[in-house]
Design a protein around this motif. Structure first.
Motif, PDB file in Angstrom:
ATOM      1  N   LEU A 254       0.846  -1.152  -0.012  1.00 33.41           N
ATOM      2  CA  LEU A 254       0.023   0.031  -0.148  1.00 33.41           C
ATOM      3  C   LEU A 254       0.921   1.320  -0.082  1.00 33.41           C
ATOM      4  O   LEU A 254       1.685   1.382   0.805  1.00 33.41           O
ATOM      5  CB  LEU A 254      -0.852   0.032   1.137  1.00 33.41           C
ATOM      6  CG  LEU A 254      -1.702   1.243   1.510  1.00 33.41           C
ATOM      7  CD1 LEU A 254      -2.563   1.462   0.437  1.00 33.41           C
ATOM      8  CD2 LEU A 254      -2.273   1.232   2.825  1.00 33.41           C
ATOM      9  N   THR A 255       0.718   1.935  -0.915  1.00 35.61           N
ATOM     10  CA  THR A 255       1.464   3.233  -1.079  1.00 35.61           C
ATOM     11  C   THR A 255       0.383   4.576  -0.814  1.00 35.61           C
ATOM     12  O   THR A 255      -0.470   4.433  -1.493  1.00 35.61           O
ATOM     13  CB  THR A 255       2.386   3.498  -2.208  1.00 35.61           C
ATOM     14  OG1 THR A 255       1.286   3.358  -3.577  1.00 35.61           O
ATOM     15  CG2 THR A 255       3.315   2.313  -2.411  1.00 35.61           C
ATOM     16  N   LEU A 256       0.765   5.533  -0.221  1.00 36.40           N
ATOM     17  CA  LEU A 256       0.117   6.654   0.085  1.00 36.40           C
ATOM     18  C   LEU A 256       1.221   7.792  -0.455  1.00 36.40           C
ATOM     19  O   LEU A 256       2.040   8.000   0.106  1.00 36.40           O
ATOM     20  CB  LEU A 256      -0.164   6.937   1.365  1.00 36.40           C
ATOM     21  CG  LEU A 256      -1.077   5.892   2.000  1.00 36.40           C
ATOM     22  CD1 LEU A 256      -1.245   5.805   3.621  1.00 36.40           C
ATOM     23  CD2 LEU A 256      -2.523   5.779   1.400  1.00 36.40           C
ATOM     24  N   SER A 257       0.547   8.844  -0.969  1.00 34.66           N
ATOM     25  CA  SER A 257       1.383  10.186  -1.278  1.00 34.66           C
ATOM     26  C   SER A 257       1.357  11.011  -0.152  1.00 34.66           C
ATOM     27  O   SER A 257       0.543  11.120   0.725  1.00 34.66           O
ATOM     28  CB  SER A 257       0.677  10.705  -2.647  1.00 34.66           C
ATOM     29  OG  SER A 257      -0.372  11.283  -2.053  1.00 34.66           O
ATOM     30  N   ALA A 258       2.329  11.716  -0.191  1.00 39.17           N
ATOM     31  CA  ALA A 258       2.542  12.709   0.971  1.00 39.17           C
ATOM     32  C   ALA A 258       1.385  13.604   0.912  1.00 39.17           C
ATOM     33  O   ALA A 258       0.874  14.115   1.906  1.00 39.17           O
ATOM     34  CB  ALA A 258       3.737  13.555   0.842  1.00 39.17           C
TER      35      ALA A 258
END
Length: 89
Positions: A74-78
């Motif tokens: 799971l990747t979340l942008s800043a």
């Protein structure tokens, strides 16, 4: 399986070798099956079933495994993290 939105991405895959450059993404790794090795800042960390790891943004990291596995990434942008932390008005 992959899901994408403008602010996040979820992928479940069999990882044999994955190299990630530095970027503006916070990453959560969850080992669903098998085992992988997370390498970050020249430190190798073995992760087994049900292990969770968080890789902070602006860090170079890699995953590797010699055997089959299933890892949720799971990747979340800043930018999405800023929106999550803002109070509702």
């Amino acid at each position: 399986m992959e899901l994408h939105s403008g602010d996040f991405s979820v992928t479940v895959r069999d990882v044999r070798q994955l190299n990630q450059p530095e970027g503006d993404l916070l990453t959560l790794l969850w080992v669903l099956e098998g085992a992988v090795t997370l390498t970050e800042a020249d430190v190798a960390l073995p992760l087994g079933v049900d292990a969770l790891a968080i890789v902070n943004r602006n860090r170079r990291w890699s995953l590797s495994s010699a055997a089959s596995n299933a890892v949720m990434i799971l990747t979340l942008s800043a930018l999405s993290l800023i929106h999550i932390s803002e109070p509702t008005r």
